[in-house]
Motif scaffolding. Structure first.
Motif, PDB file in Angstrom:
ATOM      1  N   GLY A   1     141.181  77.915  10.007  1.00  0.00           N
ATOM      2  CA  GLY A   1     142.273  78.846   9.717  1.00  0.00           C
ATOM      3  C   GLY A   1     141.863  79.764   8.562  1.00  0.00           C
ATOM      4  N   GLY A   2     142.856  80.330   7.905  1.00  0.00           N
ATOM      5  CA  GLY A   2     142.588  81.287   6.830  1.00  0.00           C
ATOM      6  C   GLY A   2     141.832  80.674   5.657  1.00  0.00           C
TER       7      GLY A   2
ATOM      8  N   ALA B   1     139.867  78.035   5.696  1.00  0.00           N
ATOM      9  CA  ALA B   1     138.496  77.708   6.119  1.00  0.00           C
ATOM     10  C   ALA B   1     137.622  78.955   6.109  1.00  0.00           C
ATOM     11  CB  ALA B   1     138.521  77.108   7.523  1.00  0.00           C
TER      12      ALA B   1
ATOM     13  N   ASN C   1     136.602  72.541  14.505  1.00  0.00           N
ATOM     14  CA  ASN C   1     138.038  72.813  14.639  1.00  0.00           C
ATOM     15  C   ASN C   1     138.558  72.311  15.976  1.00  0.00           C
ATOM     16  OD1 ASN C   1     140.382  73.864  13.413  1.00  0.00           O
ATOM     17  ND2 ASN C   1     140.311  75.684  14.727  1.00  0.00           N
ATOM     18  N   ARG C   2     139.863  71.986  15.959  1.00  0.00           N
ATOM     19  CA  ARG C   2     140.516  71.585  17.211  1.00  0.00           C
ATOM     20  C   ARG C   2     140.385  72.728  18.235  1.00  0.00           C
ATOM     21  NH1 ARG C   2     146.877  70.623  16.723  1.00  0.00           N
ATOM     22  NH2 ARG C   2     146.704  72.791  16.089  1.00  0.00           N
ATOM     23  N   THR C   3     140.684  73.943  17.805  1.00  0.00           N
ATOM     24  CA  THR C   3     140.527  75.119  18.666  1.00  0.00           C
ATOM     25  C   THR C   3     139.174  75.742  18.336  1.00  0.00           C
ATOM     26  OG1 THR C   3     142.898  75.419  18.348  1.00  0.00           O
ATOM     27  CG2 THR C   3     141.710  77.242  19.414  1.00  0.00           C
TER      28      THR C   3
ATOM     29  N   LYS D   1     138.340  79.521  17.430  1.00  0.00           N
ATOM     30  CA  LYS D   1     138.606  80.060  16.084  1.00  0.00           C
ATOM     31  C   LYS D   1     137.414  79.826  15.157  1.00  0.00           C
ATOM     32  CE  LYS D   1     142.875  79.415  14.428  1.00  0.00           C
ATOM     33  NZ  LYS D   1     144.135  78.635  14.249  1.00  0.00           N
TER      34      LYS D   1
ATOM     35  N   LYS E   1     145.606  71.576   7.930  1.00  0.00           N
ATOM     36  CA  LYS E   1     146.909  71.305   7.296  1.00  0.00           C
ATOM     37  C   LYS E   1     147.219  69.824   7.268  1.00  0.00           C
ATOM     38  CE  LYS E   1     149.237  75.598   8.145  1.00  0.00           C
ATOM     39  NZ  LYS E   1     150.114  76.363   9.004  1.00  0.00           N
ATOM     40  N   ILE E   2     146.385  69.013   7.919  1.00  0.00           N
ATOM     41  CA  ILE E   2     146.691  67.582   8.017  1.00  0.00           C
ATOM     42  C   ILE E   2     146.529  66.937   6.646  1.00  0.00           C
ATOM     43  CG2 ILE E   2     146.027  65.388   9.101  1.00  0.00           C
ATOM     44  CD1 ILE E   2     145.314  66.938  11.547  1.00  0.00           C
TER      45      ILE E   2
ATOM     46  N   VAL F   1     142.145  64.255   9.565  1.00  0.00           N
ATOM     47  CA  VAL F   1     141.703  64.864  10.817  1.00  0.00           C
ATOM     48  C   VAL F   1     140.530  64.074  11.424  1.00  0.00           C
ATOM     49  CG1 VAL F   1     140.194  66.633   9.780  1.00  0.00           C
ATOM     50  CG2 VAL F   1     141.347  67.103  11.930  1.00  0.00           C
TER      51      VAL F   1
ATOM     52  N   LEU G   1     141.264  70.968   0.422  1.00  0.00           N
ATOM     53  CA  LEU G   1     141.900  72.191  -0.087  1.00  0.00           C
ATOM     54  C   LEU G   1     143.387  71.988  -0.362  1.00  0.00           C
ATOM     55  CD1 LEU G   1     139.175  73.375   0.601  1.00  0.00           C
ATOM     56  CD2 LEU G   1     140.320  75.397   1.486  1.00  0.00           C
TER      57      LEU G   1
HETATM   58  P1  NAP Z   1     146.105  77.912   8.970  1.00  0.00           P
HETATM   59  O1  NAP Z   1     145.444  79.251   8.963  1.00  0.00           O
HETATM   60  O2  NAP Z   1     147.420  77.755   9.639  1.00  0.00           O
HETATM   61  O3  NAP Z   1     145.051  76.852   9.640  1.00  0.00           O
HETATM   62  C1  NAP Z   1     145.454  75.519   9.875  1.00  0.00           C
HETATM   63  C2  NAP Z   1     144.246  74.685  10.288  1.00  0.00           C
HETATM   64  O4  NAP Z   1     144.700  73.324  10.455  1.00  0.00           O
HETATM   65  C3  NAP Z   1     143.625  75.107  11.623  1.00  0.00           C
HETATM   66  O5  NAP Z   1     142.243  74.859  11.585  1.00  0.00           O
HETATM   67  C4  NAP Z   1     144.321  74.166  12.601  1.00  0.00           C
HETATM   68  O6  NAP Z   1     143.607  73.936  13.803  1.00  0.00           O
HETATM   69  C5  NAP Z   1     144.355  72.887  11.788  1.00  0.00           C
HETATM   70  N1  NAP Z   1     145.365  71.964  12.284  1.00  0.00           N
HETATM   71  C6  NAP Z   1     146.704  72.056  12.142  1.00  0.00           C
HETATM   72  N2  NAP Z   1     147.297  71.004  12.744  1.00  0.00           N
HETATM   73  C7  NAP Z   1     146.309  70.254  13.284  1.00  0.00           C
HETATM   74  C8  NAP Z   1     146.288  69.036  14.025  1.00  0.00           C
HETATM   75  N3  NAP Z   1     147.419  68.372  14.329  1.00  0.00           N
HETATM   76  N4  NAP Z   1     145.080  68.524  14.408  1.00  0.00           N
HETATM   77  C9  NAP Z   1     143.930  69.167  14.097  1.00  0.00           C
HETATM   78  N5  NAP Z   1     143.887  70.320  13.382  1.00  0.00           N
HETATM   79  C10 NAP Z   1     145.070  70.860  12.990  1.00  0.00           C
HETATM   80  O7  NAP Z   1     146.310  77.366   7.492  1.00  0.00           O
HETATM   81  P2  NAP Z   1     145.459  77.738   6.177  1.00  0.00           P
HETATM   82  O8  NAP Z   1     146.094  78.885   5.493  1.00  0.00           O
HETATM   83  O9  NAP Z   1     144.037  77.826   6.549  1.00  0.00           O
HETATM   84  O10 NAP Z   1     145.732  76.459   5.242  1.00  0.00           O
HETATM   85  C11 NAP Z   1     145.126  75.201   5.518  1.00  0.00           C
HETATM   86  C12 NAP Z   1     145.387  74.239   4.381  1.00  0.00           C
HETATM   87  O11 NAP Z   1     144.722  74.702   3.201  1.00  0.00           O
HETATM   88  C13 NAP Z   1     146.875  74.127   4.029  1.00  0.00           C
HETATM   89  O12 NAP Z   1     147.197  72.765   3.883  1.00  0.00           O
HETATM   90  C14 NAP Z   1     147.007  74.837   2.703  1.00  0.00           C
HETATM   91  O13 NAP Z   1     147.963  74.207   1.860  1.00  0.00           O
HETATM   92  C15 NAP Z   1     145.603  74.686   2.105  1.00  0.00           C
HETATM   93  N6  NAP Z   1     145.291  75.815   1.199  1.00  0.00           N
HETATM   94  C16 NAP Z   1     145.061  75.531  -0.117  1.00  0.00           C
HETATM   95  C17 NAP Z   1     144.764  76.574  -0.997  1.00  0.00           C
HETATM   96  C18 NAP Z   1     144.507  76.249  -2.447  1.00  0.00           C
HETATM   97  O14 NAP Z   1     144.553  77.163  -3.283  1.00  0.00           O
HETATM   98  N7  NAP Z   1     144.220  75.009  -2.786  1.00  0.00           N
HETATM   99  C19 NAP Z   1     144.685  77.888  -0.551  1.00  0.00           C
HETATM  100  C20 NAP Z   1     144.932  78.153   0.817  1.00  0.00           C
HETATM  101  C21 NAP Z   1     145.247  77.101   1.677  1.00  0.00           C
HETATM  102  P3  NAP Z   1     143.850  74.897  15.076  1.00  0.00           P
HETATM  103  O15 NAP Z   1     143.102  76.173  14.778  1.00  0.00           O
HETATM  104  O16 NAP Z   1     143.254  74.151  16.215  1.00  0.00           O
HETATM  105  O17 NAP Z   1     145.326  75.109  15.203  1.00  0.00           O
END
Ligand code: NAP
Length: 286
Positions: free
Chosen positions: A132-133, A135, A154-156, A159, A203-204, A213, A229
Protein backbone atom coordinates in the motif's frame (compact mmCIF):
# COMPACT_ATOMS: atom_id res chain seq x y z
CA UNK A 1 -0.57 28.21 24.06
CA UNK A 2 -0.92 31.89 23.23
CA UNK A 3 -2.89 32.76 20.08
CA UNK A 4 -2.77 36.36 18.88
CA UNK A 5 -2.75 38.40 15.67
CA UNK A 6 0.67 37.08 14.69
CA UNK A 7 -0.07 33.36 15.14
CA UNK A 8 0.71 31.39 11.99
CA UNK A 9 -1.24 28.25 11.11
CA UNK A 10 -0.10 24.79 10.07
CA UNK A 11 -2.28 21.70 9.97
CA UNK A 12 -3.34 18.40 8.50
CA UNK A 13 -5.87 17.64 5.77
CA UNK A 14 -7.45 14.19 5.66
CA UNK A 15 -10.61 12.20 6.14
CA UNK A 16 -10.85 10.82 8.77
CA UNK A 17 -8.47 13.02 10.70
CA UNK A 18 -9.85 13.28 14.24
CA UNK A 19 -7.67 10.41 15.51
CA UNK A 20 -4.43 12.16 14.46
CA UNK A 21 -1.49 12.41 16.87
CA UNK A 22 0.19 15.11 14.75
CA UNK A 23 -1.09 18.19 16.69
CA UNK A 24 0.73 16.80 19.75
CA UNK A 25 4.02 16.67 17.86
CA UNK A 26 3.88 20.11 16.26
CA UNK A 27 2.27 22.10 19.06
CA UNK A 28 4.81 20.65 21.50
CA UNK A 29 7.72 21.75 19.27
CA UNK A 30 6.25 25.26 18.78
CA UNK A 31 5.82 25.62 22.52
CA UNK A 32 9.36 24.45 23.31
CA UNK A 33 10.96 26.60 20.58
CA UNK A 34 8.70 29.56 21.50
CA UNK A 35 7.41 29.80 17.92
CA UNK A 36 4.03 31.48 17.49
CA UNK A 37 2.44 28.75 15.39
CA UNK A 38 -0.56 26.48 15.87
CA UNK A 39 -1.29 23.07 14.25
CA UNK A 40 -4.90 22.09 13.62
CA UNK A 41 -6.74 19.20 11.91
CA UNK A 42 -8.91 19.91 8.85
CA UNK A 43 -11.35 17.17 7.90
CA UNK A 44 -11.92 17.64 4.18
CA UNK A 45 -14.93 15.86 2.74
CA UNK A 46 -15.15 17.77 -0.55
CA UNK A 47 -12.68 18.71 -3.24
CA UNK A 48 -8.99 18.61 -2.22
CA UNK A 49 -8.08 21.15 -4.94
CA UNK A 50 -10.45 23.73 -3.44
CA UNK A 51 -9.13 22.96 0.05
CA UNK A 52 -5.49 23.52 -0.98
CA UNK A 53 -6.36 26.74 -2.84
CA UNK A 54 -8.28 27.96 0.22
CA UNK A 55 -5.38 27.08 2.54
CA UNK A 56 -2.99 29.08 0.35
CA UNK A 57 -5.30 32.10 0.22
CA UNK A 58 -5.65 31.96 4.01
CA UNK A 59 -1.87 32.17 4.38
CA UNK A 60 -1.42 28.70 5.87
CA UNK A 61 2.32 28.05 6.19
CA UNK A 62 2.31 24.29 5.67
CA UNK A 63 0.10 21.25 5.72
CA UNK A 64 0.36 17.54 6.27
CA UNK A 65 -1.76 15.46 3.95
CA UNK A 66 -3.13 12.11 4.96
CA UNK A 67 -5.50 9.41 3.69
CA UNK A 68 -7.17 9.59 1.17
CA UNK A 69 -5.50 12.63 -0.44
CA UNK A 70 -1.76 11.80 -0.63
CA UNK A 71 -1.85 11.18 -4.39
CA UNK A 72 -4.75 13.40 -5.45
CA UNK A 73 -3.12 16.47 -3.87
CA UNK A 74 -0.22 16.34 -6.35
CA UNK A 75 -2.11 18.15 -9.11
CA UNK A 76 -2.66 21.13 -6.78
CA UNK A 77 1.06 21.71 -6.19
CA UNK A 78 3.31 24.35 -7.75
CA UNK A 79 6.38 22.15 -7.26
CA UNK A 80 7.26 18.67 -6.00
CA UNK A 81 10.37 17.12 -4.47
CA UNK A 82 11.82 14.61 -7.00
CA UNK A 83 11.65 11.58 -4.67
CA UNK A 84 8.04 12.40 -3.69
CA UNK A 85 7.24 12.57 -7.41
CA UNK A 86 8.81 9.13 -7.91
CA UNK A 87 6.88 7.68 -4.96
CA UNK A 88 3.69 9.26 -6.31
CA UNK A 89 2.53 10.44 -2.88
CA UNK A 90 2.90 13.65 -0.89
CA UNK A 91 2.24 14.05 2.82
CA UNK A 92 3.71 17.51 3.41
CA UNK A 93 3.05 20.85 1.69
CA UNK A 94 5.50 23.71 2.14
CA UNK A 95 4.42 27.23 1.21
CA UNK A 96 6.39 29.02 -1.51
CA UNK A 97 5.64 32.29 -3.35
CA UNK A 98 3.99 30.43 -6.23
CA UNK A 99 2.01 27.83 -4.26
CA UNK A 100 2.79 24.72 -2.19
CA UNK A 101 5.75 22.43 -2.80
CA UNK A 102 5.11 18.76 -1.96
CA UNK A 103 7.37 16.38 -0.04
CA UNK A 104 7.09 12.81 1.20
CA UNK A 105 8.27 12.96 4.80
CA UNK A 106 6.87 9.44 5.45
CA UNK A 107 9.82 8.14 3.43
CA UNK A 108 12.23 10.63 4.98
CA UNK A 109 10.86 9.90 8.47
CA UNK A 110 11.26 6.15 8.10
CA UNK A 111 14.78 6.73 6.80
CA UNK A 112 15.71 8.89 9.80
CA UNK A 113 14.10 6.38 12.18
CA UNK A 114 16.02 3.46 10.68
CA UNK A 115 19.31 5.36 10.72
CA UNK A 116 18.70 6.46 14.33
CA UNK A 117 18.51 2.77 15.32
CA UNK A 118 21.91 2.17 13.70
CA UNK A 119 20.45 0.00 10.92
CA UNK A 120 22.56 0.14 7.76
CA UNK A 121 20.66 -1.05 4.67
CA UNK A 122 23.60 -0.88 2.27
CA UNK A 123 24.16 -4.32 0.66
CA UNK A 124 21.41 -6.01 2.76
CA UNK A 125 18.34 -8.02 1.75
CA UNK A 126 15.10 -6.26 2.73
CA UNK A 127 11.57 -7.65 2.71
CA UNK A 128 8.41 -5.56 2.58
CA UNK A 129 5.18 -7.13 3.79
CA UNK A 130 2.44 -5.13 2.04
CA UNK A 131 2.19 -2.94 -1.04
CA UNK A 132 0.00 0.00 0.00
CA UNK A 133 1.04 3.63 0.42
CA UNK A 134 3.33 3.03 3.40
CA UNK A 135 5.08 0.13 1.65
CA UNK A 136 5.67 2.37 -1.37
CA UNK A 137 7.51 4.91 0.84
CA UNK A 138 9.48 2.08 2.52
CA UNK A 139 10.40 0.61 -0.88
CA UNK A 140 11.94 3.85 -2.15
CA UNK A 141 13.71 4.31 1.19
CA UNK A 142 15.28 0.84 0.88
CA UNK A 143 16.44 1.38 -2.70
CA UNK A 144 17.76 4.88 -1.95
CA UNK A 145 19.79 3.35 0.87
CA UNK A 146 21.21 0.75 -1.50
CA UNK A 147 19.76 -2.58 -0.41
CA UNK A 148 21.14 -5.37 -2.60
CA UNK A 149 17.84 -7.19 -2.92
CA UNK A 150 14.28 -6.10 -2.14
CA UNK A 151 11.37 -8.53 -1.85
CA UNK A 152 7.87 -7.04 -1.99
CA UNK A 153 5.23 -9.47 -0.73
CA UNK A 154 1.53 -8.68 -0.90
CA UNK A 155 -1.84 -10.39 -0.84
CA UNK A 156 -2.66 -8.56 -4.09
CA UNK A 157 0.54 -9.19 -6.02
CA UNK A 158 -0.34 -6.74 -8.84
CA UNK A 159 0.11 -3.87 -6.36
CA UNK A 160 3.60 -5.14 -5.51
CA UNK A 161 4.34 -5.31 -9.24
CA UNK A 162 3.21 -1.67 -9.69
CA UNK A 163 5.66 -0.56 -7.00
CA UNK A 164 8.42 -2.70 -8.55
CA UNK A 165 7.85 -1.09 -11.97
CA UNK A 166 8.21 2.43 -10.50
CA UNK A 167 11.24 1.35 -8.44
CA UNK A 168 12.95 -0.11 -11.49
CA UNK A 169 12.60 3.20 -13.36
CA UNK A 170 14.14 4.96 -10.34
CA UNK A 171 16.94 2.37 -10.08
CA UNK A 172 17.88 2.90 -13.73
CA UNK A 173 17.70 6.70 -13.55
CA UNK A 174 19.90 6.85 -10.43
CA UNK A 175 22.38 4.19 -11.56
CA UNK A 176 21.50 1.99 -8.55
CA UNK A 177 21.74 -1.79 -8.47
CA UNK A 178 18.91 -3.19 -6.28
CA UNK A 179 17.23 -6.35 -7.53
CA UNK A 180 13.46 -6.14 -6.88
CA UNK A 181 11.41 -9.34 -6.55
CA UNK A 182 7.63 -9.51 -6.08
CA UNK A 183 5.78 -12.45 -4.52
CA UNK A 184 2.29 -13.32 -3.29
CA UNK A 185 2.57 -13.07 0.50
CA UNK A 186 1.88 -16.77 1.07
CA UNK A 187 5.01 -17.64 -0.93
CA UNK A 188 7.36 -16.18 1.70
CA UNK A 189 9.08 -19.59 1.88
CA UNK A 190 10.75 -19.00 -1.46
CA UNK A 191 12.99 -16.36 0.19
CA UNK A 192 16.21 -18.28 0.73
CA UNK A 193 18.42 -15.56 2.24
CA UNK A 194 18.69 -15.02 5.96
CA UNK A 195 19.72 -11.93 8.00
CA UNK A 196 16.64 -10.24 6.53
CA UNK A 197 15.54 -6.69 7.35
CA UNK A 198 11.76 -6.90 7.30
CA UNK A 199 9.33 -3.96 7.14
CA UNK A 200 5.77 -4.84 8.18
CA UNK A 201 3.68 -2.42 6.07
CA UNK A 202 0.23 -4.07 6.10
CA UNK A 203 -2.66 -2.94 8.28
CA UNK A 204 -2.69 -6.24 10.15
CA UNK A 205 -1.90 -5.60 13.79
CA UNK A 206 -3.34 -2.09 13.95
CA UNK A 207 -6.68 -3.14 15.45
CA UNK A 208 -6.12 -6.89 15.88
CA UNK A 209 -2.84 -7.07 17.77
CA UNK A 210 -2.99 -10.88 18.03
CA UNK A 211 -2.73 -11.31 14.24
CA UNK A 212 0.31 -11.17 11.95
CA UNK A 213 0.41 -11.40 8.19
CA UNK A 214 2.99 -14.24 8.49
CA UNK A 215 2.84 -16.52 11.53
CA UNK A 216 5.43 -19.15 10.61
CA UNK A 217 8.32 -19.06 13.14
CA UNK A 218 10.68 -20.46 10.44
CA UNK A 219 10.30 -17.14 8.60
CA UNK A 220 11.15 -15.13 11.71
CA UNK A 221 14.27 -17.24 12.29
CA UNK A 222 15.68 -15.62 9.14
CA UNK A 223 15.05 -12.07 10.37
CA UNK A 224 17.84 -9.79 11.62
CA UNK A 225 15.71 -6.67 12.19
CA UNK A 226 11.93 -6.33 12.06
CA UNK A 227 10.34 -2.88 11.69
CA UNK A 228 6.58 -2.65 12.13
CA UNK A 229 5.26 0.58 10.61
CA UNK A 230 2.28 0.35 12.96
CA UNK A 231 3.08 2.56 15.93
CA UNK A 232 2.11 0.12 18.65
CA UNK A 233 4.70 -2.00 20.43
CA UNK A 234 2.41 -4.97 21.10
CA UNK A 235 1.71 -6.28 17.59
CA UNK A 236 2.04 -9.99 16.88
CA UNK A 237 4.71 -9.20 14.25
CA UNK A 238 6.87 -7.49 16.89
CA UNK A 239 6.20 -10.34 19.28
CA UNK A 240 7.26 -12.98 16.71
CA UNK A 241 10.43 -11.06 15.75
CA UNK A 242 11.47 -10.71 19.41
CA UNK A 243 10.67 -14.36 20.15
CA UNK A 244 13.07 -15.38 17.36
CA UNK A 245 15.82 -13.40 19.12
CA UNK A 246 15.94 -10.60 16.53
CA UNK A 247 15.52 -6.88 17.17
CA UNK A 248 12.12 -5.29 16.56
CA UNK A 249 11.09 -1.65 16.26
CA UNK A 250 7.63 -0.09 16.06
CA UNK A 251 6.45 2.77 13.80
CA UNK A 252 6.42 5.48 16.47
CA UNK A 253 9.80 6.90 15.45
CA UNK A 254 8.73 7.00 11.79
CA UNK A 255 5.61 8.93 12.80
CA UNK A 256 7.69 11.23 14.99
CA UNK A 257 10.35 11.95 12.37
CA UNK A 258 7.89 12.48 9.49
CA UNK A 259 6.40 15.22 11.68
CA UNK A 260 9.72 16.64 12.79
CA UNK A 261 11.02 16.79 9.21
CA UNK A 262 7.82 18.57 8.11
CA UNK A 263 8.26 21.07 10.96
CA UNK A 264 11.87 21.63 9.92
CA UNK A 265 10.80 22.29 6.31
CA UNK A 266 8.09 24.75 7.36
CA UNK A 267 10.37 26.72 9.66
CA UNK A 268 13.76 26.22 7.96
CA UNK A 269 15.38 25.02 11.16
CA UNK A 270 16.72 21.86 12.73
CA UNK A 271 14.79 20.56 15.77
CA UNK A 272 17.32 20.08 18.61
CA UNK A 273 17.84 16.53 19.94
CA UNK A 274 16.53 17.46 23.39
CA UNK A 275 13.19 18.46 21.86
CA UNK A 276 13.16 15.31 19.68
CA UNK A 277 13.40 13.29 22.92
CA UNK A 278 10.54 15.36 24.37
CA UNK A 279 8.36 14.62 21.33
CA UNK A 280 9.13 10.92 21.74
CA UNK A 281 7.98 11.02 25.36
CA UNK A 282 4.80 12.91 24.42
CA UNK A 283 3.94 10.22 21.85
CA UNK A 284 4.86 7.30 24.10
CA UNK A 285 2.70 8.64 26.90
CA UNK A 286 -0.50 8.27 24.92
P1 NAP B 1 -2.97 0.85 2.57
O1 NAP B 1 -2.43 1.68 1.44
O2 NAP B 1 -4.44 0.73 2.73
O3 NAP B 1 -2.33 -0.65 2.42
C1 NAP B 1 -2.76 -1.68 3.29
C2 NAP B 1 -1.87 -2.91 3.10
O4 NAP B 1 -2.31 -3.90 4.05
C3 NAP B 1 -1.98 -3.55 1.71
O5 NAP B 1 -0.75 -4.12 1.37
C4 NAP B 1 -3.03 -4.63 1.95
O6 NAP B 1 -2.98 -5.71 1.04
C5 NAP B 1 -2.63 -5.11 3.33
N1 NAP B 1 -3.73 -5.80 4.00
C6 NAP B 1 -4.83 -5.26 4.54
N2 NAP B 1 -5.61 -6.23 5.06
C7 NAP B 1 -4.98 -7.40 4.82
C8 NAP B 1 -5.28 -8.77 5.12
N3 NAP B 1 -6.39 -9.11 5.79
N4 NAP B 1 -4.39 -9.73 4.74
C9 NAP B 1 -3.25 -9.40 4.09
N5 NAP B 1 -2.91 -8.12 3.79
C10 NAP B 1 -3.77 -7.14 4.14
O7 NAP B 1 -2.42 1.36 3.97
P2 NAP B 1 -1.05 2.16 4.26
O8 NAP B 1 -1.32 3.62 4.20
O9 NAP B 1 0.01 1.59 3.41
O10 NAP B 1 -0.80 1.82 5.81
C11 NAP B 1 -0.36 0.53 6.22
C12 NAP B 1 -0.01 0.54 7.69
O11 NAP B 1 1.12 1.38 7.90
C13 NAP B 1 -1.14 1.10 8.56
O12 NAP B 1 -1.31 0.25 9.67
C14 NAP B 1 -0.64 2.45 9.02
O13 NAP B 1 -1.06 2.74 10.34
C15 NAP B 1 0.88 2.27 8.97
N6 NAP B 1 1.55 3.56 8.70
C16 NAP B 1 2.40 4.05 9.66
C17 NAP B 1 3.05 5.26 9.44
C18 NAP B 1 3.98 5.79 10.51
O14 NAP B 1 4.31 6.98 10.47
N7 NAP B 1 4.43 4.96 11.43
C19 NAP B 1 2.86 5.98 8.26
C20 NAP B 1 1.98 5.45 7.29
C21 NAP B 1 1.32 4.24 7.54
P3 NAP B 1 -3.83 -5.66 -0.32
O15 NAP B 1 -3.08 -4.73 -1.25
O16 NAP B 1 -3.84 -7.06 -0.81
O17 NAP B 1 -5.20 -5.14 0.02
Amino acid sequence: MKIDGNTRVIGIIGNPVRHTKSPRIHNYISEKLDINMVYVPFEVTGDIKTAVKGAFELGIVGMNITVPYKTDVIESLSDIDPIAERIGAVNTLVRTKEGYKGYNTDMLGLERAVLSEGINLNGETAVLLGAGGAARAAAFMCVRNKVKKLYILNRTVSKAEDIAADLNKYIVSEGLFTKVITLPIDEYNSIKEDELIVFQCTKIGLADTDKAVINDTAFYDKVKYGVDLIYRDDTEFINLVRKSGAKAYNGLKMLMYQGIIAYELWNELSVPEKIVQGVKEVLENG
